[in-house]
Structure formats: structure tokens, C-alpha cells
Design an enzyme around this catalytic site. Structure first.
Site, short mmCIF file in Angstrom:
data_model
loop_
_atom_site.label_atom_id
_atom_site.label_comp_id
_atom_site.label_asym_id
_atom_site.label_seq_id
_atom_site.Cartn_x
_atom_site.Cartn_y
_atom_site.Cartn_z
N GLN A 99 42.33 26.76 3.75
CA GLN A 99 43.08 25.89 2.84
C GLN A 99 43.84 24.82 3.59
O GLN A 99 43.93 23.66 3.14
CB GLN A 99 44.04 26.73 1.99
CG GLN A 99 43.34 27.61 0.97
CD GLN A 99 44.33 28.30 0.04
OE1 GLN A 99 45.53 28.01 0.06
NE2 GLN A 99 43.83 29.21 -0.77
N SER B 67 59.43 -11.11 15.58
CA SER B 67 59.67 -11.05 14.14
C SER B 67 60.51 -12.21 13.61
O SER B 67 60.71 -12.32 12.40
CB SER B 67 60.37 -9.73 13.77
OG SER B 67 59.49 -8.64 14.00
N THR C 16 55.79 -6.47 11.57
CA THR C 16 55.98 -5.03 11.72
C THR C 16 56.09 -4.37 10.34
O THR C 16 56.30 -5.03 9.32
CB THR C 16 57.27 -4.73 12.49
OG1 THR C 16 58.39 -5.17 11.71
CG2 THR C 16 57.29 -5.43 13.85
N GLU D 231 51.29 -9.02 13.42
CA GLU D 231 51.17 -9.68 12.11
C GLU D 231 52.27 -9.22 11.16
O GLU D 231 52.08 -9.12 9.95
CB GLU D 231 49.79 -9.42 11.48
CG GLU D 231 48.61 -9.63 12.39
CD GLU D 231 48.23 -11.09 12.53
OE1 GLU D 231 48.78 -11.91 11.80
OE2 GLU D 231 47.37 -11.39 13.37
N PHE E 247 45.77 -17.74 19.46
CA PHE E 247 46.82 -18.22 18.56
C PHE E 247 48.17 -17.98 19.23
O PHE E 247 48.59 -16.83 19.39
CB PHE E 247 46.72 -17.46 17.23
CG PHE E 247 47.73 -17.82 16.18
CD1 PHE E 247 47.56 -18.94 15.39
CD2 PHE E 247 48.83 -17.00 15.94
CE1 PHE E 247 48.47 -19.25 14.38
CE2 PHE E 247 49.74 -17.30 14.94
CZ PHE E 247 49.56 -18.43 14.16
N CYS F 178 48.74 -19.20 8.33
CA CYS F 178 47.68 -18.56 9.11
C CYS F 178 47.84 -17.05 9.11
O CYS F 178 46.87 -16.30 8.96
CB CYS F 178 47.70 -19.06 10.55
SG CYS F 178 47.52 -20.84 10.75
N LEU F 179 49.08 -16.59 9.28
CA LEU F 179 49.33 -15.16 9.34
C LEU F 179 49.00 -14.48 8.02
O LEU F 179 48.52 -13.34 8.00
CB LEU F 179 50.79 -14.89 9.72
CG LEU F 179 51.16 -15.23 11.17
CD1 LEU F 179 52.66 -15.13 11.38
CD2 LEU F 179 50.42 -14.34 12.15
N ARG G 124 46.66 -11.35 7.89
CA ARG G 124 47.18 -10.10 7.33
C ARG G 124 46.30 -9.60 6.20
O ARG G 124 46.14 -8.39 6.02
CB ARG G 124 48.60 -10.31 6.81
CG ARG G 124 49.65 -10.42 7.89
CD ARG G 124 50.98 -10.87 7.31
NE ARG G 124 51.97 -11.09 8.34
CZ ARG G 124 52.96 -11.96 8.26
NH1 ARG G 124 53.08 -12.71 7.17
NH2 ARG G 124 53.84 -12.10 9.23
#
Length: 390
Positions: free
Chosen positions: A286, A145, A372, A370, A136, A245-246, A250
């Protein structure tokens, strides 16, 4: 009456909320991961190689294009089943899940959703069978981005298109027989199916990676690459094509890191019971129990988030903001758990004899690709305020 013992990796009994078919899908992929992926994946990561021999087996199980219709040779599963596939594959390794995500959501899906019937018939059955691999091409070297700032362009030349530009960080690039390439045109962004071997089209593998080492990552370069108009995806124009598509990919990524987190919690829990310090296992302290409990809490929340998201998707009600919230939450959850599990393992945690460091390194990529973490936070912020802060 004594309470029944809970599954430590499914504290809210998510499995009881699955259909019989969904349980069968999860069990089949879990067996594949246990028997075929886990025995080899540490070595694959160390050597930086993708296990090609797993592709026919994944195809045989119906894991490639699993949600697409059976008329194209696909399994026709629902969205929750696809999510469970991603979860179990990433319990093995993010690179294995990435292969399936790219093939299914980023390559087969756009051909199905945006392609012609001729394109569907030509490519989808072969892709479902693992005989044709796709990649892709959206992200570009100057920044990922902001896909609207795309430099790759395609110009009409008679009945053909001529593509020039470059793409970067492309999973499956050097494995692929076809690339789904997004390019600027005079009519807006459009998608093209570019076949391997087309003159001017070159894929170059990225080396020296410290993340997704058991995955093929490449740069794609287009120098006057000529393709016929029949290679153009005819049913979409503009950013909604690649972004659609993303969203599909995602969605799967919201499930995948749950598997990585479960693998890390399981290994940290087992190790803590056998590691003796100051005359007792560290599981009896603990500090370690608080860490393990917090991991289980965060995994449980992520499981519920993705299951509801899957039900919304199957009902046709899923919104992109909901996907962003789950991707942000679940990948951050898994990355934090992988690092914490690595800490519990002490020095042993820095070797690929154990899984946390491998998952932690892989998840550094998953939290970036996909969209940030910051991008998904801003998507949610925009939904809350109505103001775009990008």
C-alpha cells in the site's frame, strides 16, 4: 462491459484534446528524446557536457523558434505545440529543454518582437537552423529576482553604445554566437545584440555544478564593449522588454517539468514491479501504491493546467499571473515527484543509471530560474490582494 485500460501517464486522456498537428509534434519529439537523448544523457550529465551534435537535429525538427513565423525560417507552430516540445525534451533532461527554451523564447523571440526587420532577417533564419546560438543576459551576480536593480549599463558614444557590467547564470553562454544583453541607459533598460568576439566581451563557463550538468552555464563580462546602434533592439524600452521574454520562456517551463515527472513516475513504477522485498514486489504494498497514485494525480493536474494555459496563450488571453501559477505548481510537482521516485528506488536511486536523481538535481535549478517559487507565489498573492509584497 469492461472499462478500457487508461494510459497510466495520461489518466485524463489529454492526448484526445490535442489537434492532429499537436499529436504529430509530440510524437516526433518523443521519438527524438527516446532515440537520441535518453541513450546518452546520463553520461553527458556525469561528464558535465552538453551534446552539441543534437543541435542540428533539433533544428531539423523545427524545435528552435518553433512558434515564430515561417517567413523567418521557423515552424510557425502554436503555443500548445511549443509546450509539448518542452515536455518531451525535458522528459529527456532539463538541460536539453533549457537549450531550446533559451534559443527560442529568450533570444529569437526578442529579436522577432523587439528587433528591426533587418535584425530579424539577419539572425532568425540562422538561429532556426541552429547555425547561430544565442544566450540571454539579464540576471546579474548580485541577485536575480530584482532585475530593476540592474548594474550593467550602456552609454551612447556618437553612433555607438558602450556597455559595461556583468551577467551571471547564463544558459548557453559559452556556446553562443550572440548574446541578448539588457542594460540600463539614460532612456531606461534596453536590449542589445552583442556578437561573440566583440572586444571586451568575455564568457566564462561555470563549473562544479551539481545541477543542469548537461547544460552550459556561464558568466558574461562587458568591459567597454562597443556596439553600433544597429545592434540595439529598437522597439522596446524598460523592464517590459526582458519580462516579456521571460513570460514566453516561463510558459514553456510550465510544460517541461511534466515530462521530467512522467519519466520519474515511469521508472519508479517499473522498478517497483521488479523489486522483491519480503517475498513480494514492492508495487504490491500500500505504501508504494499510495506514492505512485499521488504522483499520477499531481501529473494529471499539471497536464490540465498547462493545456488550458496553452489554449489561453493561443487565444491571446494568457496573463502573466496565470503563467506564474502554473510555473510554481508544475515545477514543485515535478521536484517532489523526482525525490519520491528516488526514494522508491532505494540505493539504486542515487545513481544516474536511473533518472530520478538527475531530474531532482536539475529541477533544483528549474524551480529557481525564470522566477523563484517564492516570486511566483507573491505574484499570485498580489493578484489576489492588490498589494505588492515584494
Amino acid at each position: 462491459m469492461a472499462a478500457s485500460t487508461l494510459n497510466p501517464y495520461d489518466l485524463y486522456d489529454i492526448r484526445s484534446m490535442l489537434s492532429e498537428e499537436e499529436v504529430m509534434v509530440q510524437d516526433a519529439v518523443a521519438r527524438f528524446t527516446d532515440e537520441r537523448v535518453l541513450p546518452i544523457i546520463g553520461d553527458c550529465f556525469d561528464k558535465g557536457v552538453f551534446p552539441l551534435d543534437l543541435i542540428p537535429e533539433m533544428a531539423e525538427l523545427g524545435l528552435l523558434g518553433s512558434s515564430l513565423p515561417t517567413e523567418y525560417g521557423c515552424a510557425g507552430m502554436n503555443a500548445v505545440s511549443y509546450g509539448l516540445i518542452c515536455q518531451e525534451l525535458e522528459r529527456g533532461d532539463s538541460g536539453i529543454r533549457s537549450f531550446a527554451s533559451v534559443q527560442s523564447s529568450l533570444c529569437m523571440y526578442p529579436i522577432y518582437a523587439y528587433g528591426s526587420e533587418e535584425q530579424r532577417q539577419r539572425w532568425l533564419p540562422q538561429m532556426a537552423a541552429g547555425k547561430v546560438i544565442g544566450c540571454f543576459g539579464l540576471t546579474e551576480p548580485h541577485g536575480g529576482s530584482d532585475p530593476a536593480n540592474m548594474k550593467t549599463h550602456a552609454k551612447r558614444d556618437g553612433g555607438d553604445w558602450v556597455i559595461n557590467g556583468a551577467k551571471m547564470w547564463i544558459t548557453n553562454g559559452n556556446l553562443a554566437h550572440i548574446a541578448i544583453v539588457w542594460a540600463q541607459t539614460e532612456e531606461g533598460i534596453q536590449g542589445f545584440i552583442v556578437e561573440k568576439g566583440t572586444p571586451g566581451f568575455v564568457a566564462q563557463e561555470v563549473h562544479k555544478k551539481m545541477s543542469l550538468r548537461a547544460s552550459v552555464t556561464s558568466g558574461l563580462f562587458f568591459d567597454n564593449v562597443r556596439v553600433p546602434d544597429s545592434s540595439r533592439l529598437p522597439n522596446v524600452k524598460g523592464l517590459k522588454g526582458p519580462l516579456g521574454c521571460l513570460t514566453q520562456a516561463r510558459y514553456g517551463i510550465t510544460w517541461g517539468p511534466i515530462g521530467a515527472a512522467i519519466a520519474c513516475l515511469q521508472e519508479a513504477t517499473e522498478y517497483s514491479k521488479t523489486r522483491i522485498l519480503f517475498n513480494k514486489p514492492i508495487a504490491a504494498t500500500q505504501a508504494v501504491q499510495l506514492k505512485l497514485a499521488d504522483m499520477a494525480r499531481r501529473i494529471t493536474l499539471a497536464q490540465l493546467l498547462s493545456l488550458q494555459l496553452g489554449r489561453l496563450k493561443d487565444a491571446g488571453k494568457m496573463q502573466p499571473t496565470q503563467v506564474s501559477l502554473a510555473k510554481w505548481n508544475n515545477v514543485r510537482m515535478a521536484l517532489d515527484i523526482a525525490r519520491e521516485a528516488r526514494d522508491i528506488l532505494g540505493g539504486a536511486g542515487i545513481t544516474t543509471e536511473y533518472c530520478p536523481i538527475r531530474h531532482a538535481l536539475n529541477l533544483e535549478s528549474v524551480i529557481t530560474y525564470e522566477g523563484t517559487e517564492t516570486v511566483h507565489q507573491l505574484v499570485v498573492g498580489r493578484e489576489l490582494t492588490g498589494i505588492n509584497a515584494f
